[in-house]
Motif scaffolding. Structure first.
Motif, PDB file in Angstrom:
ATOM      1  N   THR A  21     -22.268  -2.704  -5.326  1.00 59.18           N
ATOM      2  CA  THR A  21     -22.240  -1.425  -6.042  1.00 59.18           C
ATOM      3  C   THR A  21     -22.243  -0.242  -5.068  1.00 59.18           C
ATOM      4  O   THR A  21     -22.457   0.891  -5.470  1.00 59.18           O
ATOM      5  CB  THR A  21     -23.424  -1.296  -7.029  1.00 59.18           C
ATOM      6  OG1 THR A  21     -24.655  -1.451  -6.318  1.00 59.18           O
ATOM      7  CG2 THR A  21     -23.314  -2.334  -8.142  1.00 59.18           C
ATOM      8  N   ASP A  22     -21.994  -0.521  -3.798  1.00 58.50           N
ATOM      9  CA  ASP A  22     -21.950   0.498  -2.759  1.00 58.50           C
ATOM     10  C   ASP A  22     -20.503   0.960  -2.564  1.00 58.50           C
ATOM     11  O   ASP A  22     -19.630   0.146  -2.257  1.00 58.50           O
ATOM     12  CB  ASP A  22     -22.513  -0.082  -1.460  1.00 58.50           C
ATOM     13  CG  ASP A  22     -22.515   0.913  -0.324  1.00 58.50           C
ATOM     14  OD1 ASP A  22     -21.454   1.082   0.309  1.00 58.50           O
ATOM     15  OD2 ASP A  22     -23.566   1.526  -0.079  1.00 58.50           O
ATOM     16  N   GLU A  23     -20.245   2.244  -2.734  1.00 53.24           N
ATOM     17  CA  GLU A  23     -18.879   2.760  -2.631  1.00 53.24           C
ATOM     18  C   GLU A  23     -18.273   2.495  -1.248  1.00 53.24           C
ATOM     19  O   GLU A  23     -17.082   2.174  -1.145  1.00 53.24           O
ATOM     20  CB  GLU A  23     -18.833   4.248  -2.947  1.00 53.24           C
ATOM     21  CG  GLU A  23     -19.010   4.547  -4.413  1.00 53.24           C
ATOM     22  CD  GLU A  23     -18.835   6.022  -4.759  1.00 53.24           C
ATOM     23  OE1 GLU A  23     -18.593   6.856  -3.858  1.00 53.24           O
ATOM     24  OE2 GLU A  23     -18.933   6.333  -5.959  1.00 53.24           O
ATOM     25  N   THR A  24     -19.068   2.619  -0.200  1.00 57.59           N
ATOM     26  CA  THR A  24     -18.543   2.391   1.146  1.00 57.59           C
ATOM     27  C   THR A  24     -18.114   0.940   1.313  1.00 57.59           C
ATOM     28  O   THR A  24     -17.041   0.657   1.854  1.00 57.59           O
ATOM     29  CB  THR A  24     -19.588   2.785   2.207  1.00 57.59           C
ATOM     30  OG1 THR A  24     -19.959   4.153   2.000  1.00 57.59           O
ATOM     31  CG2 THR A  24     -19.041   2.616   3.608  1.00 57.59           C
ATOM     32  N   PHE A  25     -18.940   0.004   0.838  1.00 55.35           N
ATOM     33  CA  PHE A  25     -18.565  -1.402   0.912  1.00 55.35           C
ATOM     34  C   PHE A  25     -17.313  -1.679   0.097  1.00 55.35           C
ATOM     35  O   PHE A  25     -16.391  -2.361   0.559  1.00 55.35           O
ATOM     36  CB  PHE A  25     -19.686  -2.328   0.427  1.00 55.35           C
ATOM     37  CG  PHE A  25     -19.192  -3.739   0.229  1.00 55.35           C
ATOM     38  CD1 PHE A  25     -18.940  -4.554   1.318  1.00 55.35           C
ATOM     39  CD2 PHE A  25     -18.926  -4.236  -1.042  1.00 55.35           C
ATOM     40  CE1 PHE A  25     -18.437  -5.849   1.149  1.00 55.35           C
ATOM     41  CE2 PHE A  25     -18.432  -5.516  -1.220  1.00 55.35           C
ATOM     42  CZ  PHE A  25     -18.191  -6.322  -0.124  1.00 55.35           C
ATOM     43  N   LEU A  26     -17.259  -1.182  -1.123  1.00 54.81           N
ATOM     44  CA  LEU A  26     -16.106  -1.442  -1.984  1.00 54.81           C
ATOM     45  C   LEU A  26     -14.818  -0.907  -1.373  1.00 54.81           C
ATOM     46  O   LEU A  26     -13.772  -1.568  -1.421  1.00 54.81           O
ATOM     47  CB  LEU A  26     -16.347  -0.855  -3.375  1.00 54.81           C
ATOM     48  CG  LEU A  26     -17.475  -1.524  -4.173  1.00 54.81           C
ATOM     49  CD1 LEU A  26     -17.807  -0.695  -5.406  1.00 54.81           C
ATOM     50  CD2 LEU A  26     -17.112  -2.948  -4.554  1.00 54.81           C
ATOM     51  N   THR A  31      -9.810  -2.066   1.575  1.00 51.36           N
ATOM     52  CA  THR A  31      -8.990  -1.840   2.769  1.00 51.36           C
ATOM     53  C   THR A  31      -8.693  -3.160   3.474  1.00 51.36           C
ATOM     54  O   THR A  31      -7.569  -3.400   3.911  1.00 51.36           O
ATOM     55  CB  THR A  31      -9.686  -0.853   3.724  1.00 51.36           C
ATOM     56  OG1 THR A  31      -9.894   0.375   3.028  1.00 51.36           O
ATOM     57  CG2 THR A  31      -8.850  -0.591   4.965  1.00 51.36           C
ATOM     58  N   GLU A  32      -9.699  -4.019   3.560  1.00 49.57           N
ATOM     59  CA  GLU A  32      -9.508  -5.333   4.187  1.00 49.57           C
ATOM     60  C   GLU A  32      -8.500  -6.186   3.427  1.00 49.57           C
ATOM     61  O   GLU A  32      -7.847  -7.048   4.005  1.00 49.57           O
ATOM     62  CB  GLU A  32     -10.836  -6.076   4.297  1.00 49.57           C
ATOM     63  CG  GLU A  32     -11.783  -5.485   5.320  1.00 49.57           C
ATOM     64  CD  GLU A  32     -11.263  -5.614   6.738  1.00 49.57           C
ATOM     65  OE1 GLU A  32     -10.836  -6.714   7.130  1.00 49.57           O
ATOM     66  OE2 GLU A  32     -11.276  -4.591   7.453  1.00 49.57           O
ATOM     67  N   LEU A  33      -8.352  -5.935   2.127  1.00 48.43           N
ATOM     68  CA  LEU A  33      -7.381  -6.671   1.311  1.00 48.43           C
ATOM     69  C   LEU A  33      -5.974  -6.086   1.429  1.00 48.43           C
ATOM     70  O   LEU A  33      -5.040  -6.615   0.847  1.00 48.43           O
ATOM     71  CB  LEU A  33      -7.809  -6.675  -0.152  1.00 48.43           C
ATOM     72  CG  LEU A  33      -8.983  -7.580  -0.462  1.00 48.43           C
ATOM     73  CD1 LEU A  33      -9.488  -7.340  -1.869  1.00 48.43           C
ATOM     74  CD2 LEU A  33      -8.593  -9.033  -0.283  1.00 48.43           C
ATOM     75  N   GLY A  34      -5.848  -4.955   2.143  1.00 55.09           N
ATOM     76  CA  GLY A  34      -4.524  -4.384   2.353  1.00 55.09           C
ATOM     77  C   GLY A  34      -4.262  -3.086   1.636  1.00 55.09           C
ATOM     78  O   GLY A  34      -3.143  -2.574   1.671  1.00 55.09           O
ATOM     79  N   SER A  35      -5.252  -2.521   0.981  1.00 56.30           N
ATOM     80  CA  SER A  35      -5.070  -1.241   0.297  1.00 56.30           C
ATOM     81  C   SER A  35      -5.354  -0.118   1.287  1.00 56.30           C
ATOM     82  O   SER A  35      -6.474   0.020   1.781  1.00 56.30           O
ATOM     83  CB  SER A  35      -6.016  -1.139  -0.899  1.00 56.30           C
ATOM     84  OG  SER A  35      -5.843   0.113  -1.525  1.00 56.30           O
ATOM     85  N   GLU A  50      -9.689   0.968  -7.370  1.00 60.95           N
ATOM     86  CA  GLU A  50      -8.239   0.961  -7.557  1.00 60.95           C
ATOM     87  C   GLU A  50      -7.598   0.990  -6.187  1.00 60.95           C
ATOM     88  O   GLU A  50      -7.946   1.829  -5.353  1.00 60.95           O
ATOM     89  CB  GLU A  50      -7.794   2.179  -8.364  1.00 60.95           C
ATOM     90  CG  GLU A  50      -6.275   2.241  -8.526  1.00 60.95           C
ATOM     91  CD  GLU A  50      -5.841   3.493  -9.261  1.00 60.95           C
ATOM     92  OE1 GLU A  50      -5.871   3.478 -10.494  1.00 60.95           O
ATOM     93  OE2 GLU A  50      -5.494   4.472  -8.571  1.00 60.95           O
ATOM     94  N   GLY A  51      -6.677   0.069  -5.961  1.00 61.66           N
ATOM     95  CA  GLY A  51      -5.989   0.016  -4.683  1.00 61.66           C
ATOM     96  C   GLY A  51      -4.587  -0.515  -4.841  1.00 61.66           C
ATOM     97  O   GLY A  51      -4.300  -1.292  -5.754  1.00 61.66           O
ATOM     98  N   ALA A  52      -3.728  -0.074  -3.950  1.00 57.09           N
ATOM     99  CA  ALA A  52      -2.347  -0.556  -3.937  1.00 57.09           C
ATOM    100  C   ALA A  52      -2.181  -1.513  -2.773  1.00 57.09           C
ATOM    101  O   ALA A  52      -2.635  -1.235  -1.664  1.00 57.09           O
ATOM    102  CB  ALA A  52      -1.377   0.609  -3.816  1.00 57.09           C
ATOM    103  N   ILE A  53      -1.551  -2.642  -3.054  1.00 56.31           N
ATOM    104  CA  ILE A  53      -1.274  -3.629  -2.012  1.00 56.31           C
ATOM    105  C   ILE A  53       0.198  -4.008  -2.057  1.00 56.31           C
ATOM    106  O   ILE A  53       0.870  -3.815  -3.071  1.00 56.31           O
ATOM    107  CB  ILE A  53      -2.142  -4.889  -2.172  1.00 56.31           C
ATOM    108  CG1 ILE A  53      -1.847  -5.595  -3.506  1.00 56.31           C
ATOM    109  CG2 ILE A  53      -3.617  -4.565  -2.026  1.00 56.31           C
ATOM    110  CD1 ILE A  53      -2.432  -6.982  -3.619  1.00 56.31           C
ATOM    111  N   GLU A  54       0.677  -4.556  -0.961  1.00 53.87           N
ATOM    112  CA  GLU A  54       2.052  -5.057  -0.922  1.00 53.87           C
ATOM    113  C   GLU A  54       2.143  -6.284  -1.810  1.00 53.87           C
ATOM    114  O   GLU A  54       1.267  -7.162  -1.781  1.00 53.87           O
ATOM    115  CB  GLU A  54       2.431  -5.426   0.509  1.00 53.87           C
ATOM    116  CG  GLU A  54       3.854  -5.907   0.645  1.00 53.87           C
ATOM    117  CD  GLU A  54       4.218  -6.252   2.075  1.00 53.87           C
ATOM    118  OE1 GLU A  54       5.180  -7.019   2.248  1.00 53.87           O
ATOM    119  OE2 GLU A  54       3.554  -5.765   2.998  1.00 53.87           O
TER     120      GLU A  54
END
Length: 158
Positions: A21-26, A31-35, A50-54
């Protein structure tokens, strides 16, 4: 298609809950997933990422070059043993792809277990089942990546 992903952490449920539930961790996990530029909102009872990935090559022809994925989790109050239940909704913008399910955080020997369980649905006549089969590993990998990133996070953040 029903999916289950179990993540084991070497930390008690309260620490794991604080992490998820930590915004920095999320944002870090996305980002690590590619967003490249995830949007995150978190409170003590709700998270949204919400994130965009290839788009993976195997489904690119069906959905285009990128996917914007939103995962929302709404958490219950803790039980006396520190366990929590949550409802999870995952949607993929501009596609008929969704997942609805649960998140269960529970004490386990050596720490905690966070289990995601849900139904992945692709509402496309005739192709829905095939697309679910192609999308399932992508969704499962996203949950499992959260586990890997989370294990590193817990080891370096007190």
């Amino acid at each position: 298609m029903h999916l289950i992903s179990r993540l084991d952490f070497a930390a008690p449920p309260d620490r794991v809950f604080a992490m998820v539930t930590d915004e920095t961790f999320l944002a870090h996990a996305a980002t690590e997933l590619g967003s490249a530029d995830p949007r995150v909102a978190a409170s003590a009872t709700r998270t949204a990422v919400e994130g965009a990935i290839e788009t993976p090559a195997e489904i690119r022809a069906f959905v285009g070059p990128s996917l914007t994925i939103t995962q929302e989790t709404v958490w219950s109050d803790p039980a006396p043993d520190g366990s929590r239940e949550g409802t999870v909704t995952l949607t993929v913008a501009t596609t008929p792809v969704s997942l609805t399910g649960t998140a269960t955080l529970a004490p386990a020997p050596g720490g905690s277990t966070l289990t995601y369980s849900g139904d992945l649905v692709v509402k496309v006549p005739l192709l829905g089942g095939r697309l679910e089969t192609l999308a399932a590993p992508i969704v499962t990998e996203a949950f499992e990546a959260q586990g890997r990133v989370g294990a590193d996070w817990l080891a370096t953040h007190q």
